[in-house]
Enzyme design. Structure first.
Site, PDB file in Angstrom:
ATOM      1  N   ALA A 158       5.578  -5.443  -4.791  1.00 38.77           N
ATOM      2  CA  ALA A 158       4.569  -4.659  -4.063  1.00 38.77           C
ATOM      3  C   ALA A 158       3.540  -5.565  -3.388  1.00 38.77           C
ATOM      4  O   ALA A 158       3.309  -6.694  -3.830  1.00 38.77           O
ATOM      5  CB  ALA A 158       3.877  -3.710  -5.039  1.00 38.77           C
ATOM      6  N   PRO A 159       2.887  -5.059  -2.342  1.00 40.63           N
ATOM      7  CA  PRO A 159       1.846  -5.816  -1.637  1.00 40.63           C
ATOM      8  C   PRO A 159       0.448  -5.530  -2.204  1.00 40.63           C
ATOM      9  O   PRO A 159       0.297  -4.733  -3.123  1.00 40.63           O
ATOM     10  CB  PRO A 159       1.973  -5.285  -0.214  1.00 40.63           C
ATOM     11  CG  PRO A 159       2.339  -3.846  -0.406  1.00 40.63           C
ATOM     12  CD  PRO A 159       3.152  -3.770  -1.676  1.00 40.63           C
ATOM     13  N   TRP A 160      -0.559  -6.138  -1.593  1.00 45.66           N
ATOM     14  CA  TRP A 160      -1.920  -6.057  -2.128  1.00 45.66           C
ATOM     15  C   TRP A 160      -2.769  -4.964  -1.487  1.00 45.66           C
ATOM     16  O   TRP A 160      -3.911  -4.758  -1.884  1.00 45.66           O
ATOM     17  CB  TRP A 160      -2.646  -7.400  -1.938  1.00 45.66           C
ATOM     18  CG  TRP A 160      -2.440  -8.024  -0.575  1.00 45.66           C
ATOM     19  CD1 TRP A 160      -1.626  -9.089  -0.297  1.00 45.66           C
ATOM     20  CD2 TRP A 160      -3.011  -7.636   0.684  1.00 45.66           C
ATOM     21  NE1 TRP A 160      -1.642  -9.367   1.053  1.00 45.66           N
ATOM     22  CE2 TRP A 160      -2.500  -8.492   1.681  1.00 45.66           C
ATOM     23  CE3 TRP A 160      -3.912  -6.642   1.071  1.00 45.66           C
ATOM     24  CZ2 TRP A 160      -2.842  -8.397   3.030  1.00 45.66           C
ATOM     25  CZ3 TRP A 160      -4.254  -6.533   2.411  1.00 45.66           C
ATOM     26  CH2 TRP A 160      -3.721  -7.405   3.373  1.00 45.66           C
ATOM     27  N   LYS A 184       6.689  -6.448  -9.775  1.00 52.16           N
ATOM     28  CA  LYS A 184       5.850  -7.620  -9.498  1.00 52.16           C
ATOM     29  C   LYS A 184       4.840  -7.228  -8.427  1.00 52.16           C
ATOM     30  O   LYS A 184       5.172  -7.108  -7.249  1.00 52.16           O
ATOM     31  CB  LYS A 184       6.678  -8.803  -8.986  1.00 52.16           C
ATOM     32  CG  LYS A 184       5.829 -10.083  -8.996  1.00 52.16           C
ATOM     33  CD  LYS A 184       6.285 -11.140  -8.040  1.00 52.16           C
ATOM     34  CE  LYS A 184       5.726 -11.003  -6.664  1.00 52.16           C
ATOM     35  NZ  LYS A 184       4.260 -11.103  -6.543  1.00 52.16           N
ATOM     36  N   ALA A 240       8.832 -10.234   7.404  1.00 50.71           N
ATOM     37  CA  ALA A 240       9.323 -11.609   7.230  1.00 50.71           C
ATOM     38  C   ALA A 240       9.796 -11.828   5.796  1.00 50.71           C
ATOM     39  O   ALA A 240      10.902 -12.347   5.566  1.00 50.71           O
ATOM     40  CB  ALA A 240       8.221 -12.603   7.588  1.00 50.71           C
ATOM     41  N   GLU A 259      10.503  -1.386   2.389  1.00 51.33           N
ATOM     42  CA  GLU A 259       9.380  -0.748   3.094  1.00 51.33           C
ATOM     43  C   GLU A 259       8.586  -1.877   3.724  1.00 51.33           C
ATOM     44  O   GLU A 259       7.865  -2.593   3.027  1.00 51.33           O
ATOM     45  CB  GLU A 259       8.488   0.018   2.109  1.00 51.33           C
ATOM     46  CG  GLU A 259       9.157   1.197   1.438  1.00 51.33           C
ATOM     47  CD  GLU A 259       9.256   2.416   2.336  1.00 51.33           C
ATOM     48  OE1 GLU A 259       8.751   2.372   3.472  1.00 51.33           O
ATOM     49  OE2 GLU A 259       9.877   3.390   1.905  1.00 51.33           O
ATOM     50  N   CYS A 293      -0.086  -0.038   6.451  1.00 48.52           N
ATOM     51  CA  CYS A 293       1.131  -0.215   7.253  1.00 48.52           C
ATOM     52  C   CYS A 293       1.312   0.884   8.278  1.00 48.52           C
ATOM     53  O   CYS A 293       2.031   0.703   9.256  1.00 48.52           O
ATOM     54  CB  CYS A 293       2.330  -0.301   6.326  1.00 48.52           C
ATOM     55  SG  CYS A 293       2.356   1.046   5.136  1.00 48.52           S
ATOM     56  N   GLU A 389       2.102  -7.264  14.058  1.00 47.02           N
ATOM     57  CA  GLU A 389       1.271  -6.587  13.062  1.00 47.02           C
ATOM     58  C   GLU A 389       0.075  -7.474  12.720  1.00 47.02           C
ATOM     59  O   GLU A 389       0.252  -8.618  12.306  1.00 47.02           O
ATOM     60  CB  GLU A 389       2.097  -6.315  11.803  1.00 47.02           C
ATOM     61  CG  GLU A 389       1.346  -5.495  10.797  1.00 47.02           C
ATOM     62  CD  GLU A 389       2.164  -5.179   9.544  1.00 47.02           C
ATOM     63  OE1 GLU A 389       2.829  -6.080   9.008  1.00 47.02           O
ATOM     64  OE2 GLU A 389       2.099  -4.027   9.088  1.00 47.02           O
TER      65      GLU A 389
HETATM   66  P1  NAD Z   1       3.974  -9.991   1.748  1.00 47.88           P
HETATM   67  O1  NAD Z   1       5.296  -9.698   2.346  1.00 47.88           O
HETATM   68  O2  NAD Z   1       3.353 -11.304   2.015  1.00 47.88           O
HETATM   69  O3  NAD Z   1       4.043  -9.866   0.155  1.00 47.88           O
HETATM   70  C1  NAD Z   1       4.509  -8.691  -0.466  1.00 47.88           C
HETATM   71  C2  NAD Z   1       4.965  -9.028  -1.875  1.00 47.88           C
HETATM   72  O4  NAD Z   1       6.095  -9.908  -1.785  1.00 47.88           O
HETATM   73  C3  NAD Z   1       3.940  -9.750  -2.744  1.00 47.88           C
HETATM   74  O5  NAD Z   1       4.047  -9.274  -4.065  1.00 47.88           O
HETATM   75  C4  NAD Z   1       4.387 -11.196  -2.668  1.00 47.88           C
HETATM   76  O6  NAD Z   1       3.995 -11.972  -3.796  1.00 47.88           O
HETATM   77  C5  NAD Z   1       5.894 -11.025  -2.631  1.00 47.88           C
HETATM   78  N1  NAD Z   1       6.627 -12.165  -2.046  1.00 47.88           N
HETATM   79  C6  NAD Z   1       6.189 -13.094  -1.183  1.00 47.88           C
HETATM   80  N2  NAD Z   1       7.178 -13.988  -0.915  1.00 47.88           N
HETATM   81  C7  NAD Z   1       8.260 -13.588  -1.626  1.00 47.88           C
HETATM   82  C8  NAD Z   1       9.580 -14.088  -1.763  1.00 47.88           C
HETATM   83  N3  NAD Z   1       9.992 -15.185  -1.126  1.00 47.88           N
HETATM   84  N4  NAD Z   1      10.448 -13.426  -2.582  1.00 47.88           N
HETATM   85  C9  NAD Z   1      10.058 -12.311  -3.232  1.00 47.88           C
HETATM   86  N5  NAD Z   1       8.800 -11.798  -3.145  1.00 47.88           N
HETATM   87  C10 NAD Z   1       7.919 -12.418  -2.341  1.00 47.88           C
HETATM   88  O7  NAD Z   1       3.034  -8.770   2.189  1.00 47.88           O
HETATM   89  P2  NAD Z   1       1.483  -8.584   1.893  1.00 47.88           P
HETATM   90  O8  NAD Z   1       0.743  -9.542   2.752  1.00 47.88           O
HETATM   91  O9  NAD Z   1       1.247  -8.582   0.418  1.00 47.88           O
HETATM   92  O10 NAD Z   1       1.270  -7.078   2.390  1.00 47.88           O
HETATM   93  C11 NAD Z   1       1.121  -6.720   3.702  1.00 47.88           C
HETATM   94  C12 NAD Z   1       2.448  -6.278   4.301  1.00 47.88           C
HETATM   95  O11 NAD Z   1       2.992  -5.178   3.557  1.00 47.88           O
HETATM   96  C13 NAD Z   1       2.291  -5.759   5.712  1.00 47.88           C
HETATM   97  O12 NAD Z   1       3.339  -6.250   6.511  1.00 47.88           O
HETATM   98  C14 NAD Z   1       2.419  -4.239   5.565  1.00 47.88           C
HETATM   99  O13 NAD Z   1       2.837  -3.546   6.703  1.00 47.88           O
HETATM  100  C15 NAD Z   1       3.410  -4.153   4.460  1.00 47.88           C
HETATM  101  N6  NAD Z   1       3.338  -2.831   3.819  1.00 47.88           N
HETATM  102  C16 NAD Z   1       4.325  -1.933   4.084  1.00 47.88           C
HETATM  103  C17 NAD Z   1       4.271  -0.665   3.513  1.00 47.88           C
HETATM  104  C18 NAD Z   1       5.338   0.351   3.781  1.00 47.88           C
HETATM  105  O14 NAD Z   1       5.340   1.368   3.116  1.00 47.88           O
HETATM  106  N7  NAD Z   1       6.245   0.112   4.710  1.00 47.88           N
HETATM  107  C19 NAD Z   1       3.208  -0.325   2.672  1.00 47.88           C
HETATM  108  C20 NAD Z   1       2.220  -1.273   2.434  1.00 47.88           C
HETATM  109  C21 NAD Z   1       2.291  -2.536   3.011  1.00 47.88           C
END
Ligand code: NAD
Length: 501
Positions: A158-160, A184, A240, A259, A293, A389
Site C-alpha cells: 500500500a502507499p502512504w 506491507k 512505475a 491499483e 489518485c 502524475e
Molecule cells: P510507490 O509506488 O512509490 O509506493 C507504493 C508502495 O510500494 C510502498 O509501500 C512502497 O514501499 C512499495 N514499493 C516501492 N518499491 C517497491 C518495489 N520495488 N517492490 C515492491 N514494493 C515496492 O507509491 P507512493 O509514492 O507510496 O504512492 C503514491 C502513488 O500511489 C501514486 O502514483 C498514486 O496514484 C498511487 N495510488 C493509487 C491508488 C489507486 O487506487 N489506483 C490509490 C492510492 C495511491
C-alpha cells in the site's frame, strides 16, 4: 496525544504485527516517522527484513486452513465486531492518521475513518453473499455448479496517501472471502495499519489472519511479491513501481491486482453550472493536498466558460487555509514529506516555461512541507504538467471547442483511473460516461466513493477492483464442479476414444 494515546508507548514492542502480536523488525535498519507539518520525528522503528516477511507469511499460511473453513456467518460476525471496535476508536485513528500524514483533522475524521468503518460494515454483510453462479444441467447428462473459493495467502502493498483506507481496501475483501494476508504499508506511514491489525485481533480475528510488515519496498516489498507461499499480489502505488511488482509476480505466476497512478480529467461543457464546476474543481484538486489518485488534475473547459472558470478557481483557491492539521479550521495540510513538496515544486517550475501560473506556485515560509494550491493555465496538451502524475495541490486548466475535442483530450494520457463531466445535458453526460476511458466517471461531482461501488483503473492505472462485491473476484478463485447424472459406466462421449468396442 488523544485520550492517553502515545505513539512510543503503543508500539514499544515493535512495528511489525505477526501472528497476532507486535514485534520488532530484524533488518538492522531504523526508519523515522516524521510529522510533515513540523518536520519533527514522531516515532522511529526497526524496519522489516526478509526474515520478518518469511515469519509473517508463515503465520498467514498456518492461519489459512482454519479461517478458510470458517462459515460465512462466522467471518461476518468477526467483521461486524471489528467495525464496532474501529468506530469506538475513531478519534484515536483520526489523530494517528493526521499525525503521520499531515492530513487536516477534519478530513481524517469525516472521510478516512468513517469510510474505513463503513467498509468493514459492508464486508461484514458481503461475506455472507459470496456465491458462485447457480447450478444448471447444461449437457443434459450432468449437473454443474460453481464454487467460489479463497485462494490462500495474499501479499498486499500500500502507499502512504491514505494509509488507513488502503489497509481497509486491501485487507477487508481478502479476509471476508476467507484468505489470510500480509500487508506491507508504506514505510513512512506505519501507524494506522498496525492499529487496524490490533483492532482486528481485539474483535476476534484469529492470530495470523492479518499480518503487517513495515519495511522498504525494495527489501520487504519485493520479498513479499516473490514469496513462493504467497498466491496473490495486490498492489496500490505508482505505475512505475507497479511495473516492477508485475515483473516479480509474473515470474512466480501469481494472481495480480494493480491499483496504479491517475491523472483525472475534469471536463466542463458550456452548459454546466459554472459555480458548481468551480467549487468541484477546487475541492477535487485539493483533497488530501492533491495526493489522491483520483484527484482532479486536468480541467478542460469549453471555450465560452473558460475565462470565468479560470478566474473563479483562482479566487477560490486563494481563500483555502493552509495550516496546522490539528487546527479544525485548516483546509489543506502539508504534503507527505519535504521530498514530495520539492518534487511538486520542481514540476511547477518546469511548467513555467510555456504555461502561466495563475495562482500559487510557491513554498510558504515555515518548517512544514507545505505548498500553495496552484492553478496553471495555457499549458500544452503534450507537456509534462498535463501528462504526468504530480500528486500535489496543482490543477492545470485548458480550453476546448467541440465536444469531440473535449472527450479526446480527456482520454489523452496513459492513465484511466477516474474522470468527471460537468453538464446539465443528459445526452452529453451519457456520451462522456460512455466514451471516457476510466474506471469511474462522475457527473457533476468529483471524488465521492462508496463501499458498495468498485474502485479501479483502466489503461496504465492498472486492473482489478477494490471495494464492493466486485473485489471478491480478485480474492477468490472460481471452480467448476460437474456431476455425472447417468450412472452409466460407458458414457456416450467415450465413442471418441474407444471407437465401437
Ligand atoms: P510507490 O509506488 O512509490 O509506493 C507504493 C508502495 O510500494 C510502498 O509501500 C512502497 O514501499 C512499495 N514499493 C516501492 N518499491 C517497491 C518495489 N520495488 N517492490 C515492491 N514494493 C515496492 O507509491 P507512493 O509514492 O507510496 O504512492 C503514491 C502513488 O500511489 C501514486 O502514483 C498514486 O496514484 C498511487 N495510488 C493509487 C491508488 C489507486 O487506487 N489506483 C490509490 C492510492 C495511491
Amino acid at each position: 496525544m488523544v485520550n492517553g494515546f502515545q505513539v512510543h508507548d503503543r508500539f514499544a514492542a515493535g512495528a511489525q504485527y505477526i501472528g497476532g502480536r507486535l514485534r520488532p523488525g530484524t533488518s538492522g535498519r531504523e526508519q523515522r516517522v516524521v510529522n510533515p507539518a513540523t518536520g519533527a520525528e514522531v516515532f522511529s522503528y526497526e524496519l522489516a527484513g526478509t526474515a520478518d516477511v518469511d515469519a509473517a507469511v508463515a503465520a498467514a499460511r498456518d492461519a489459512f486452513p482454519g479461517w478458510a473453513a470458517a462459515t460465512p456467518g462466522e467471518r461476518s460476525d468477526v467483521l461486524h465486531r471489528f467495525a464496532g471496535v474501529l468506530a469506538e476508536r475513531a478519534e484515536e485513528f483520526a489523530y494517528a492518521e493526521s499525525l503521520q500524514c499531515g492530513k487536516p483533522i477534519k478530513l481524517s475524521r469525516e472521510f478516512d475513518v468513517p469510510g474505513t468503518v463503513d467498509n468493514a460494515s459492508f464486508f461484514a454483510g458481503a461475506a455472507r453473499h459470496l456465491q458462485g453462479q447457480s447450478a444448471g444441467e447444461y449437457s443434459g447428462d450432468h449437473t454443474s455448479y460453481v464454487r467460489r473459493e479463497p485462494i490462500g495467502v495474499v501479499g498486499s502493498i500500500a502507499p502512504w496517501n491514505y494509509p488507513l483506507q488502503m489497509a481497509a481496501w486491501k485487507i477487508l475483501p481478502a479476509v471476508a472471502a476467507g484468505n489470510t494476508i500480509v500487508l506491507k504499508p508504506a514505510e513512512i506511514t506505519p501507524l494506522t495499519s498496525l492499529m487496524f491489525a490490533q483492532a482486528a485481533t481485539e474483535a476476534g480475528f484469529p492470530d495470523g489472519v492479518i499480518n503487517i510488515v513495515n519495511g522498504l519496498g525494495q527489501v520487504a516489498g519485493e520479498h513479499l511479491v516473490g514469496h513462493p507461499d504467497v498466491v496473490m499480489t495486490s498492489f496500490t502505488g505508482s505505475t512505475a513501481v507497479g511495473r516492477r511488482v508485475a515483473e516479480i509476480a509474473t515470474a512466480t505466476v501469481k494472481r495480480l491486482h494493480l491499483e496504479l497512478g491517475g491523472k483525472a480529467p475534469f471536463l466542463v461543457f458550456d452548459d454546466a453550472d459554472l459555480d458548481a464546476a468551480v467549487q468541484g474543481a477546487v475541492a477535487g484538486a485539493l483533497i488530501n493536498t492533491g495526493q489522491d489518485c483520483t484527484a482532479a488534475t486536468r480541467a478542460y473547459v469549453q471555450r465560452p466558460l473558460y475565462d470565468a472558470f479560470v478566474q473563479g478557481v483562482a479566487e477560490l483557491m486563494s481563500t483555502v487555509r493552509l495550516g496546522d492539521p490539528f487546527d479544525e479550521s485548516t483546509d489543506v495540510g502539508p504534503l507527505i514529506s519535504h521530498a514530495q513538496r520539492d518534487r511538486v515544486a520542481a514540476f511547477v517550475d518546469r511548467a513555467r516555461d510555456g504555461a502561466r501560473v495563475v495562482t500559487g506556485g510557491e513554498v510558504p515560509a515555515g518548517d512544514g512541507a507545505y505548498y500553495r494550491p496552484t492553478l496553471i493555465a495555457d499549458a500544452a496538451q503534450d507537456s509534462e504538467i498535463v501528462q504526468s502524475e504530480i500528486f500535489g495541490p496543482v490543477l492545470v486548466v485548458l480550453p476546448f471547442d467541440s465536444d469531440d475535442e473535449g472527450i479526446t483530450l480527456a482520454n489523452d494520457t496513459p492513465y484511466g483511473l477516474a474522470a468527471s463531466a460537468w453538464t446539465r445535458d443528459v445526452y452529453r453526460a451519457n456520451r462522456a460516461t460512455r466514451e471516457i476511458k476510466a474506471g469511474c466517471v462522475w457527473v457533476n461531482d468529483h471524488i465521492p466513493i462508496i463501499s458498495e461501488m468498485p474502485h479501479g483503473g483502466y489503461k496504465a492505472s492498472g486492473f482489478g477492483k477494490d471495494m464492493s462485491s466486485y473485489s471478491f473476484e480478485e480474492y477468490t478463485q472460481v471452480k467448476h464442479v460437474m456431476y455425472d447424472n447417468t450412472a452409466v459406466a460407458r458414457k456416450d462421449w467415450h465413442r471418441t476414444i474407444f471407437g465401437d468396442r
